[in-house]
Motif scaffolding. Structure first.
Motif, PDB file in Angstrom:
ATOM      1  N   SER A   8       0.902  -1.283   0.141  1.00  0.00           N
ATOM      2  CA  SER A   8      -0.032   0.057  -0.078  1.00  0.00           C
ATOM      3  C   SER A   8       0.879   1.260   0.046  1.00  0.00           C
ATOM      4  O   SER A   8       0.631   2.146  -0.996  1.00  0.00           O
ATOM      5  CB  SER A   8      -0.892  -0.016   1.288  1.00  0.00           C
ATOM      6  N   ALA A   9       1.999   1.288   0.865  1.00  0.00           N
ATOM      7  CA  ALA A   9       2.764   2.416   0.832  1.00  0.00           C
ATOM      8  C   ALA A   9       3.542   2.630  -0.410  1.00  0.00           C
ATOM      9  O   ALA A   9       3.601   3.651  -0.951  1.00  0.00           O
ATOM     10  CB  ALA A   9       4.024   2.269   2.001  1.00  0.00           C
ATOM     11  N   THR A  61      -3.842   6.490   5.240  1.00  0.00           N
ATOM     12  CA  THR A  61      -3.207   7.855   4.991  1.00  0.00           C
ATOM     13  C   THR A  61      -1.839   7.904   5.412  1.00  0.00           C
ATOM     14  O   THR A  61      -1.209   6.989   6.056  1.00  0.00           O
ATOM     15  CB  THR A  61      -3.956   8.814   5.890  1.00  0.00           C
ATOM     16  N   ASP A  62      -1.220   9.051   5.038  1.00  0.00           N
ATOM     17  CA  ASP A  62       0.341   9.122   5.288  1.00  0.00           C
ATOM     18  C   ASP A  62       0.358   9.297   6.878  1.00  0.00           C
ATOM     19  O   ASP A  62       1.284   8.621   7.493  1.00  0.00           O
ATOM     20  CB  ASP A  62       0.932  10.481   4.609  1.00  0.00           C
ATOM     21  N   ARG A  63      -0.827   9.758   7.425  1.00  0.00           N
ATOM     22  CA  ARG A  63      -0.583   9.629   9.040  1.00  0.00           C
ATOM     23  C   ARG A  63      -0.612   8.398   9.672  1.00  0.00           C
ATOM     24  O   ARG A  63       0.156   8.308  10.652  1.00  0.00           O
ATOM     25  CB  ARG A  63      -1.462  10.892   9.362  1.00  0.00           C
ATOM     26  N   ASP A  64      -1.508   7.676   9.059  1.00  0.00           N
ATOM     27  CA  ASP A  64      -1.637   6.284   9.510  1.00  0.00           C
ATOM     28  C   ASP A  64      -0.255   5.629   9.675  1.00  0.00           C
ATOM     29  O   ASP A  64       0.350   4.970  10.573  1.00  0.00           O
ATOM     30  CB  ASP A  64      -2.555   5.467   8.836  1.00  0.00           C
ATOM     31  N   LEU A  65       0.533   5.815   8.258  1.00  0.00           N
ATOM     32  CA  LEU A  65       1.836   5.323   8.053  1.00  0.00           C
ATOM     33  C   LEU A  65       2.906   5.856   9.125  1.00  0.00           C
ATOM     34  O   LEU A  65       3.648   4.860   9.724  1.00  0.00           O
ATOM     35  CB  LEU A  65       2.378   5.320   6.681  1.00  0.00           C
ATOM     36  N   ARG A  66       2.685   7.000   9.529  1.00  0.00           N
ATOM     37  CA  ARG A  66       3.579   7.324  10.454  1.00  0.00           C
ATOM     38  C   ARG A  66       3.434   7.240  11.755  1.00  0.00           C
ATOM     39  O   ARG A  66       4.351   6.645  12.636  1.00  0.00           O
ATOM     40  CB  ARG A  66       3.709   9.162  10.467  1.00  0.00           C
ATOM     41  N   ASN A  67       2.042   7.171  12.473  1.00  0.00           N
ATOM     42  CA  ASN A  67       1.723   7.121  13.653  1.00  0.00           C
ATOM     43  C   ASN A  67       1.718   5.600  14.119  1.00  0.00           C
ATOM     44  O   ASN A  67       1.864   5.107  15.012  1.00  0.00           O
ATOM     45  CB  ASN A  67       0.617   7.711  13.840  1.00  0.00           C
ATOM     46  N   CYS A 113      -2.975   9.140   0.525  1.00  0.00           N
ATOM     47  CA  CYS A 113      -3.957   8.167   1.144  1.00  0.00           C
ATOM     48  C   CYS A 113      -4.288   7.395  -0.058  1.00  0.00           C
ATOM     49  O   CYS A 113      -4.293   7.529  -1.316  1.00  0.00           O
ATOM     50  CB  CYS A 113      -5.139   8.758   1.532  1.00  0.00           C
ATOM     51  N   VAL A 114      -4.789   6.092   0.433  1.00  0.00           N
ATOM     52  CA  VAL A 114      -5.336   5.085  -0.518  1.00  0.00           C
ATOM     53  C   VAL A 114      -6.682   4.440   0.151  1.00  0.00           C
ATOM     54  O   VAL A 114      -6.523   3.967   1.171  1.00  0.00           O
ATOM     55  CB  VAL A 114      -4.527   3.738  -0.905  1.00  0.00           C
ATOM     56  N   MET A 160     -12.787  20.418   9.089  1.00  0.00           N
ATOM     57  CA  MET A 160     -12.427  21.344  10.217  1.00  0.00           C
ATOM     58  C   MET A 160     -12.826  20.711  11.466  1.00  0.00           C
ATOM     59  O   MET A 160     -12.399  20.853  12.506  1.00  0.00           O
ATOM     60  CB  MET A 160     -12.986  22.794  10.033  1.00  0.00           C
ATOM     61  N   ARG A 161     -14.195  20.145  11.473  1.00  0.00           N
ATOM     62  CA  ARG A 161     -14.912  19.520  12.763  1.00  0.00           C
ATOM     63  C   ARG A 161     -14.112  18.394  13.468  1.00  0.00           C
ATOM     64  O   ARG A 161     -13.979  18.312  14.564  1.00  0.00           O
ATOM     65  CB  ARG A 161     -16.306  19.168  12.258  1.00  0.00           C
ATOM     66  N   THR A 162     -13.649  17.362  12.362  1.00  0.00           N
ATOM     67  CA  THR A 162     -13.062  16.332  12.743  1.00  0.00           C
ATOM     68  C   THR A 162     -11.726  16.127  12.921  1.00  0.00           C
ATOM     69  O   THR A 162     -11.046  15.176  13.432  1.00  0.00           O
ATOM     70  CB  THR A 162     -13.600  15.033  11.871  1.00  0.00           C
ATOM     71  N   GLY A 163     -10.949  17.127  12.154  1.00  0.00           N
ATOM     72  CA  GLY A 163      -9.572  17.136  12.238  1.00  0.00           C
ATOM     73  C   GLY A 163      -8.910  16.047  11.302  1.00  0.00           C
ATOM     74  O   GLY A 163      -7.671  16.074  11.186  1.00  0.00           O
ATOM     75  N   ILE A 164      -9.886  15.591  10.180  1.00  0.00           N
ATOM     76  CA  ILE A 164      -9.433  14.687   9.199  1.00  0.00           C
ATOM     77  C   ILE A 164      -8.785  15.343   7.989  1.00  0.00           C
ATOM     78  O   ILE A 164      -9.173  16.672   7.806  1.00  0.00           O
ATOM     79  CB  ILE A 164     -10.165  13.440   8.827  1.00  0.00           C
ATOM     80  N   HIS A 165      -8.014  14.721   7.092  1.00  0.00           N
ATOM     81  CA  HIS A 165      -7.473  15.683   6.074  1.00  0.00           C
ATOM     82  C   HIS A 165      -7.949  14.697   4.790  1.00  0.00           C
ATOM     83  O   HIS A 165      -7.555  15.399   3.481  1.00  0.00           O
ATOM     84  CB  HIS A 165      -6.142  15.559   5.972  1.00  0.00           C
TER      85      HIS A 165
END
Length: 607
Positions: A166-167, A191-197, A177-178, A235-240
């Motif tokens: 996936s990466a 998402t790239d955030r998932d890969l980092r965290n 993201c995928v 904005m409400r959820t903080g997702i991208h």
């Protein structure tokens, strides 16, 4: 002596709704009008039947509109119309028109009026529609929907793919993201955030299945959703990233925060992101003070009051959450579960360019002395920080740093006292608390309190009657014969207070209707729609109020933006003479809708 055609054309250019016509159409209309004169007390005609009738425009003098029983309905003067169907209060009715003094009129014959209406639908709608339909016709703003955007086809992986595969796919296609699919069904997103965290930060083997680190059941949108809705949701959820699915669930694309940043000018997402990363309370305050300019920019770009209000509220939320996080970095972990509560316009996501703060702190348990001191200090740091951000201290002291910092049990007991033993003063002070929303902390705790409060209010008609009576304290600024009534400072007129006399009455009406059905949403438009869906109020009446709220709110917003851009402090006082004739007529229609709704509430609760 008849008016010259050129003089008639100049006159009509300042008369609503003819002021909206082009020069050529206006010249043609001017040539068709006949000049008439009547003496004082002379009857001009009887109108309001279902048959087409001539239209009259007052050039000089005034007329009285009377009901069939002789009751005076309205006075109309220079630049105002009669002869068409007019709504008086609950609806159209027959009326006669009598000259109050010697009067000069222009008349357009019914056949010519019908032809003009066919050529100019806006004018036909204005003359034939009730006040609600008139405002709906005026609310024809351009809306961009997600399906209208040019988005690349989604790059997806199957639920059986590995993290590493996936990466590699994300790197190959340069996407952040995928979506993860099982056949044609969306099951998650990586998402790239998932890969980092969740992978690099957690030391997870990249050979493991992507389903172990993806975000399952992601929030989705549809092609019919507005771009502004996607912006607010991020904005409400903080997702991208938001996957876009059509009506049968097929994945058609992904919209990212980067896509919206390129579309939106100015950039509320960027401001919220910067606030979330601010490293000090001073930095939060510096960023927050960019908010009014950003909101003014949104208004200039064509955004209307509902969208601006949501964005303003979410900026306040972002400041609140960051200040809470910074305070906890200094104070340490909280000794128990808690929720930061927003009340009033922040809770409803209906703030404007100016706003004070209304908040409270809900604690899971009664605090001991040490815990009490912790939350006292937390509340002081956040409320002081919000004041530095421009959200000034609440004049009524509805703040967590004051007495509105209690355990769940004490909050419930406070609401129970208001509801079960209502008296005018306590009801007046309590109304803002029924616009409640958890902003940070244990959001489920706030939801549980809100649910219990709604159930109590639904079961107490006496309390709702007190609340309905209290809501009648703010009446629309229409005086005798539906003339505008301005606020005064001694002998000097200050303008129409569109917050106190326009917005607040609708907010109050919606609150009472929502409590009748224990409706949990707090945004005023959503409350009205939900009340209509549950047959608590008529669907058309609810829609009329929504459009009245939007029109009044947009006039107020544009007024505040104009003051802000001149370097003056925004306020709620609008001079009606600063508005076009068309907008004054629309504003009168909006106030008339509010008056009718207040009369209906008065009858319902026998106030």
């Amino acid at each position: 002596m008849p008016m010259k055609t050129s003089d008639i054309q100049s006159f009509l250019a300042a008369v609503a709704p003819f002021s909206e016509l082009g020069a050529a159409r206006l010249a043609e209309l001017a040539s068709q009008l006949e000049t008439l004169h009547f003496e004082a007390d002379q009857e001009i005609g009887r109108f309001g039947s279902s048959e087409p009738q001539d239209l009259f425009i007052v050039v000089d003098g005034a007329v009285v509109l009377q009901a069939e029983d002789g009751t005076i309905l309205e006075h109309r003067g220079e630049g105002e119309l009669f002869g068409h169907g007019i709504c008086f209060g609950a609806g159209p009715r027959r009326y006669s028109v009598i000259a109050s003094e010697r009067i000069e009129l222009l008349r357009l014959e019914r056949e010519q009026l019908a032809e003009l209406g066919r050529q100019e639908p806006m004018l036909a709608s204005f003359l034939s529609a009730g006040p609600g339909a008139r405002l709906r016709a005026a609310d024809q703003r351009t809306v961009t929907r997600l399906g209208q955007l040019t988005l690349r086809p989604p790059i997806t992986v199957t639920s059986g793919a590995s993290i590493a595969d996936s990466a590699r796919l994300m790197a190959e296609h340069q996407v952040s993201c995928v979506p993860v699919v099982d056949g044609h069904r969306l099951v998650g997103i990586l998402t790239d955030r998932d890969l980092r965290n969740r992978v690099l930060g957690a030391g997870v083997d990249p050979a493991r299945p992507v389903t172990e680190v993806m975000t399952p059941r992601p929030i989705t949108v549809t092609p019919e959703d507005r771009v502004e809705d996607a912006l607010v949701e991020m904005m409400r959820t903080g997702i991208h990233h938001l996957p876009i699915q059509d009506e049968d669930g097929t994945l058609v694309g992904v919209i990212s925060s980067g896509d919206l940043l390129r579309l939106q000018s100015p950039h509320p997402l960027r401001l919220v992101r910067d606030i979330q990363r601010a490293e000090s309370t001073a930095a939060v305050a510096e960023l927050a003070r960019k908010g009014p300019g950003l909101l003014a920019g949104m208004c200039r770009q064509g955004s209307e009051v509902t969208e601006v209000g949501r964005v303003a509220g979410l900026i306040t939320d972002a400041c609140t959450r960051r200040l809470l996080s910074l305070a906890q970095n200094e104070l340490g972990q909280a000794p128990m579960a808690w929720t930061w509560l927003a009340f009033g316009s922040q809770a409803r996501l209906e703030q404007g360019l100016i706003s004070d703060q209304d908040n409270g702190l809900l604690l899971a348990e009664p605090p001991d002395e040490k815990a009490g001191e912790y939350f006292k200090r937390l509340a002081e740091m956040v409320c002081d920080g919000l004041n530095d951000c421009g959200y000034v201290y609440c004049p009524g002291e509805v703040m967590a740093k004051g007495k509105w910092r209690m355990s769940f049990h004490d909050w419930r007991r406070t609401f129970s006292g208001w509801i079960n033993e209502p008296e005018p003063k306590s009801v007046m002070q309590s109304s803002i608390f029924f616009d409640m929303r958890g902003v940070a902390g244990d959001i489920e705790l706030a939801g549980r309190l809100h649910g219990e409060v709604l159930a109590m209010a639904k079961d107490s008609k006496i309390f709702r009657r007190f609340l309905a009576a209290e809501s009648m304290g703010n009446r629309p600024p229409l005086g005798l014969f539906r003339q505008f009534v301005q606020e005064r400072d001694g002998k000097k007129t200050q303008g129409l207070n569109l917050k106190k006399r326009g917005v607040i009455p609708i907010v109050d009406l919606a609150r009472v209707r929502a409590l009748e059905g224990a409706i949990s949403v707090v945004h005023t438009e959503e409350r009205l729609r939900a009340a209509a869906a549950r047959d608590i109020m008529n669907e058309r009446d609810a829609d009329d109020l929504i459009h009245a709220l939007r029109f009044i709110g947009n006039v107020r917003l544009r007024h505040q933006v104009a003051l802000y851009e001149k370097g003056e402090k925004p306020n709620h006082l609008v001079d009606p003479d600063s508005l076009s004739g068309l907008h004054r007529r629309y504003l009168r229609s909006a106030f008339g809708i509010v008056q009718t709704a207040q009369e209906a509430l008065t009858n319902r609760y026998q106030i």
